[in-house]
Scaffold this motif. Structure first.
Motif, PDB file in Angstrom:
ATOM      1  N   PHE A   1     -12.422   7.574   3.197  1.00  0.00           N
ATOM      2  CA  PHE A   1     -12.824   8.208   1.946  1.00  0.00           C
ATOM      3  C   PHE A   1     -14.216   7.730   1.560  1.00  0.00           C
ATOM      4  CE2 PHE A   1      -8.597   9.368   2.045  1.00  0.00           C
ATOM      5  CZ  PHE A   1      -8.073   9.892   0.865  1.00  0.00           C
ATOM      6  N   THR A   2     -15.030   8.633   1.053  1.00  0.00           N
ATOM      7  CA  THR A   2     -16.315   8.251   0.473  1.00  0.00           C
ATOM      8  C   THR A   2     -16.082   7.728  -0.942  1.00  0.00           C
ATOM      9  OG1 THR A   2     -16.691  10.423  -0.510  1.00  0.00           O
ATOM     10  CG2 THR A   2     -17.466  10.094   1.757  1.00  0.00           C
ATOM     11  N   ALA A   3     -17.129   7.183  -1.534  1.00  0.00           N
ATOM     12  CA  ALA A   3     -17.019   6.707  -2.921  1.00  0.00           C
ATOM     13  C   ALA A   3     -16.678   7.852  -3.860  1.00  0.00           C
ATOM     14  CB  ALA A   3     -18.313   6.034  -3.349  1.00  0.00           C
ATOM     15  N   ALA A   4     -17.297   9.005  -3.655  1.00  0.00           N
ATOM     16  CA  ALA A   4     -17.020  10.168  -4.509  1.00  0.00           C
ATOM     17  C   ALA A   4     -15.566  10.602  -4.366  1.00  0.00           C
ATOM     18  CB  ALA A   4     -17.957  11.317  -4.156  1.00  0.00           C
ATOM     19  N   GLU A   5     -15.059  10.607  -3.135  1.00  0.00           N
ATOM     20  CA  GLU A   5     -13.657  10.992  -2.908  1.00  0.00           C
ATOM     21  C   GLU A   5     -12.706   9.967  -3.511  1.00  0.00           C
ATOM     22  OE1 GLU A   5     -14.111  13.456   1.308  1.00  0.00           O
ATOM     23  OE2 GLU A   5     -13.940  11.260   1.324  1.00  0.00           O
ATOM     24  N   ALA A   6     -13.063   8.696  -3.420  1.00  0.00           N
ATOM     25  CA  ALA A   6     -12.234   7.643  -4.008  1.00  0.00           C
ATOM     26  C   ALA A   6     -12.203   7.750  -5.524  1.00  0.00           C
ATOM     27  CB  ALA A   6     -12.762   6.275  -3.585  1.00  0.00           C
ATOM     28  N   HIS A   7     -13.331   8.142  -6.102  1.00  0.00           N
ATOM     29  CA  HIS A   7     -13.396   8.331  -7.551  1.00  0.00           C
ATOM     30  C   HIS A   7     -12.501   9.483  -7.986  1.00  0.00           C
ATOM     31  CE1 HIS A   7     -15.519   9.654 -11.369  1.00  0.00           C
ATOM     32  NE2 HIS A   7     -15.209   8.402 -11.615  1.00  0.00           N
ATOM     33  N   VAL A   8     -12.557  10.585  -7.265  1.00  0.00           N
ATOM     34  CA  VAL A   8     -11.691  11.730  -7.563  1.00  0.00           C
ATOM     35  C   VAL A   8     -10.221  11.349  -7.354  1.00  0.00           C
ATOM     36  CG1 VAL A   8     -11.034  14.057  -6.821  1.00  0.00           C
ATOM     37  CG2 VAL A   8     -13.450  13.459  -7.040  1.00  0.00           C
ATOM     38  N   ALA A   9      -9.955  10.534  -6.332  1.00  0.00           N
ATOM     39  CA  ALA A   9      -8.583  10.118  -6.034  1.00  0.00           C
ATOM     40  C   ALA A   9      -8.030   9.155  -7.083  1.00  0.00           C
ATOM     41  CB  ALA A   9      -8.522   9.471  -4.653  1.00  0.00           C
TER      42      ALA A   9
ATOM     43  N   GLY B   1      -1.587  10.004  -5.345  1.00  0.00           N
ATOM     44  CA  GLY B   1      -0.742  11.101  -4.904  1.00  0.00           C
ATOM     45  C   GLY B   1      -0.368  10.983  -3.436  1.00  0.00           C
ATOM     46  N   TYR B   2       0.756  11.594  -3.092  1.00  0.00           N
ATOM     47  CA  TYR B   2       1.294  11.467  -1.739  1.00  0.00           C
ATOM     48  C   TYR B   2       0.334  12.002  -0.687  1.00  0.00           C
ATOM     49  CZ  TYR B   2       4.057  12.328   2.414  1.00  0.00           C
ATOM     50  OH  TYR B   2       4.490  12.356   3.702  1.00  0.00           O
ATOM     51  N   GLN B   3      -0.234  13.181  -0.901  1.00  0.00           N
ATOM     52  CA  GLN B   3      -1.052  13.814   0.132  1.00  0.00           C
ATOM     53  C   GLN B   3      -2.293  12.988   0.480  1.00  0.00           C
ATOM     54  OE1 GLN B   3       0.436  15.492  -2.304  1.00  0.00           O
ATOM     55  NE2 GLN B   3       1.747  16.923  -1.184  1.00  0.00           N
ATOM     56  N   ARG B   4      -2.974  12.458  -0.529  1.00  0.00           N
ATOM     57  CA  ARG B   4      -4.149  11.625  -0.250  1.00  0.00           C
ATOM     58  C   ARG B   4      -3.727  10.318   0.429  1.00  0.00           C
ATOM     59  NH1 ARG B   4      -6.001  13.343  -5.670  1.00  0.00           N
ATOM     60  NH2 ARG B   4      -7.776  14.760  -5.433  1.00  0.00           N
ATOM     61  N   ALA B   5      -2.607   9.741  -0.020  1.00  0.00           N
ATOM     62  CA  ALA B   5      -2.116   8.512   0.608  1.00  0.00           C
ATOM     63  C   ALA B   5      -1.743   8.769   2.064  1.00  0.00           C
ATOM     64  CB  ALA B   5      -0.910   7.970  -0.164  1.00  0.00           C
ATOM     65  N   PHE B   6      -1.155   9.923   2.345  1.00  0.00           N
ATOM     66  CA  PHE B   6      -0.813  10.287   3.712  1.00  0.00           C
ATOM     67  C   PHE B   6      -2.075  10.381   4.570  1.00  0.00           C
ATOM     68  CE2 PHE B   6      -0.018  13.180   7.203  1.00  0.00           C
ATOM     69  CZ  PHE B   6       1.247  12.824   7.659  1.00  0.00           C
ATOM     70  N   ALA B   7      -3.104  11.013   4.023  1.00  0.00           N
ATOM     71  CA  ALA B   7      -4.356  11.165   4.761  1.00  0.00           C
ATOM     72  C   ALA B   7      -4.954   9.807   5.107  1.00  0.00           C
ATOM     73  CB  ALA B   7      -5.353  11.996   3.955  1.00  0.00           C
ATOM     74  N   MET B   8      -4.885   8.849   4.171  1.00  0.00           N
ATOM     75  CA  MET B   8      -5.472   7.540   4.416  1.00  0.00           C
ATOM     76  C   MET B   8      -4.588   6.665   5.292  1.00  0.00           C
ATOM     77  SD  MET B   8      -6.903   4.639   1.745  1.00  0.00           S
ATOM     78  CE  MET B   8      -8.507   5.432   1.538  1.00  0.00           C
ATOM     79  N   LEU B   9      -3.295   6.587   4.982  1.00  0.00           N
ATOM     80  CA  LEU B   9      -2.420   5.630   5.650  1.00  0.00           C
ATOM     81  C   LEU B   9      -1.815   6.143   6.949  1.00  0.00           C
ATOM     82  CD1 LEU B   9      -0.515   4.100   2.606  1.00  0.00           C
ATOM     83  CD2 LEU B   9      -2.359   3.056   3.924  1.00  0.00           C
TER      84      LEU B   9
ATOM     85  N   ALA C   1       0.829  -1.211   0.000  1.00  0.00           N
ATOM     86  CA  ALA C   1       0.000   0.000   0.000  1.00  0.00           C
ATOM     87  C   ALA C   1       0.860   1.257   0.000  1.00  0.00           C
ATOM     88  CB  ALA C   1      -0.927   0.011   1.216  1.00  0.00           C
ATOM     89  N   SER C   2       2.000   1.207   0.678  1.00  0.00           N
ATOM     90  CA  SER C   2       2.878   2.383   0.741  1.00  0.00           C
ATOM     91  C   SER C   2       3.508   2.699  -0.605  1.00  0.00           C
ATOM     92  CB  SER C   2       3.974   2.171   1.794  1.00  0.00           C
ATOM     93  OG  SER C   2       4.808   1.067   1.456  1.00  0.00           O
ATOM     94  N   LEU C   3       3.481   1.741  -1.510  1.00  0.00           N
ATOM     95  CA  LEU C   3       3.971   1.949  -2.872  1.00  0.00           C
ATOM     96  C   LEU C   3       2.829   2.311  -3.817  1.00  0.00           C
ATOM     97  CD1 LEU C   3       6.232   1.645  -5.075  1.00  0.00           C
ATOM     98  CD2 LEU C   3       5.588  -0.778  -5.194  1.00  0.00           C
ATOM     99  N   LEU C   4       1.750   1.554  -3.765  1.00  0.00           N
ATOM    100  CA  LEU C   4       0.671   1.697  -4.742  1.00  0.00           C
ATOM    101  C   LEU C   4      -0.231   2.902  -4.479  1.00  0.00           C
ATOM    102  CD1 LEU C   4      -0.353  -2.059  -5.105  1.00  0.00           C
ATOM    103  CD2 LEU C   4       1.018  -0.692  -6.684  1.00  0.00           C
ATOM    104  N   MET C   5      -0.494   3.196  -3.220  1.00  0.00           N
ATOM    105  CA  MET C   5      -1.404   4.308  -2.944  1.00  0.00           C
ATOM    106  C   MET C   5      -0.846   5.663  -3.377  1.00  0.00           C
ATOM    107  SD  MET C   5      -3.530   3.530   0.523  1.00  0.00           S
ATOM    108  CE  MET C   5      -4.534   2.068   0.706  1.00  0.00           C
ATOM    109  N   PRO C   6       0.389   6.019  -3.014  1.00  0.00           N
ATOM    110  CA  PRO C   6       0.925   7.300  -3.500  1.00  0.00           C
ATOM    111  C   PRO C   6       1.004   7.352  -5.018  1.00  0.00           C
ATOM    112  CG  PRO C   6       2.275   6.451  -1.714  1.00  0.00           C
ATOM    113  CD  PRO C   6       1.338   5.354  -2.113  1.00  0.00           C
TER     114      PRO C   6
END
Length: 252
Positions: free
Chosen positions: A166-174, A152-160, A143-148
């Motif tokens: 994340f909502t479905a809409a946020e996941a779609h944007v991500a 992107g790093y900032q969204r991956a940081f927020a999640m991990l 996950a530390s490789l695939l999510m960023p």
């Protein structure tokens, strides 16, 4: 084919792997990891299987690891990471397109495995989180490789690192959810996508997919690195305190 809480069916050149443990929100046990691994592994050299779908059915995807099962295996002295690690290796080494149909919560491994999939459908009721941090733990499954890389790093940081959901809409944007549909429609839509993929030239699909994805050896290297750190963190003061707090809540 049904084995415990994992049901495997085949239709139109597609293998459908269904988590079926609704009373526990499809929380994944060691046995379930083993069965999912087998379903993925046995598809690799079967030319009749062109695509796979992973689903939890209507209303839920999976609440992630079954903590009670995890702690029981840990106390028995078993290698608690072995079946989960085998499942992650199965995903990393898989050569067939995988579609995920998420209709409800996707927690922990439920979210991590999506980054190994090739197409993800989610209902508007879906939510995504990988809150390992709240147990004093670190990411798993590369996950530390695939999510960023994916969002992107900032969204991956927020999640991990922050453990945000994340909502479905946020996941779609991500960028890790392809399509958002109404609740109860993810499996139907996933089957449509599977049929579309199965109509394409199989060899060209396999080669193109390989070109797009992170190399398997890089994935397994990161899985091993994360797994080592995860094992160390299980013994940490932070993790022991978090698991004790969880056990105390269960006893109340």
């Amino acid at each position: 084919m049904a084995n415990g809480n994992i049901i495997v069916t085949e239709e139109h050149a597609t293998r459908v792997i269904t988590l079926r443990r609704p009373s526990k929100k499809n929380a994944i046990t060691q046995d379930m990891y083993r069965e999912m691994s087998r379903a993925i592994d046995t598809a690799q050299n079967n030319p009749d299987i062109r695509c796979m779908i992973i689903t939890g059915g209507s209303g839920v995807f999976t609440a992630g690891d079954d903590i009670d099962d995890f702690l029981k295996a840990d106390k028995s002295g078993a290698d608690t990471l072995s079946n989960g690690a085998k499942f992650l290796y199965s995903l990393a080494l898989n050569t067939k397109p995988i579609i995920a149909a998420v209709d409800g919560v996707a927690i922990g491994m439920g979210t991590v495995l999506l980054f190994h999939c090739d197409y993800v459908l989610a209902s508007t009721a879906a939510t995504f989180s990988a809150p390992y941090i709240h147990l004093g733990l670190v990411p798993v499954g590369a996950a530390s490789l695939l999510m960023p890389q994916t969002m992107g790093y900032q969204r991956a940081f927020a999640m991990l690192v922050m453990g945000r959901t994340f909502t479905a809409a946020e996941a779609h944007v991500a960028g890790f959810v392809n399509t958002v549909v109404s609740p109860g429609h993810t499996e139907v839509e996933a089957r449509k996508v599977a049929r579309e993929i199965c109509r394409l030239p199989a060899e060209a699909v396999a080669i193109s997919r390989k070109l797009l994805r992170v190399a398997p050896e890089e994935l397994t290297r990161r899985i091993d690195q994360e797994g080592h750190l995860f094992g160390e963190r299980l013994k940490s003061v932070e993790a022991v305190a978090a698991f004790n707090a969880f056990a105390n809540r269960k006893r109340r």
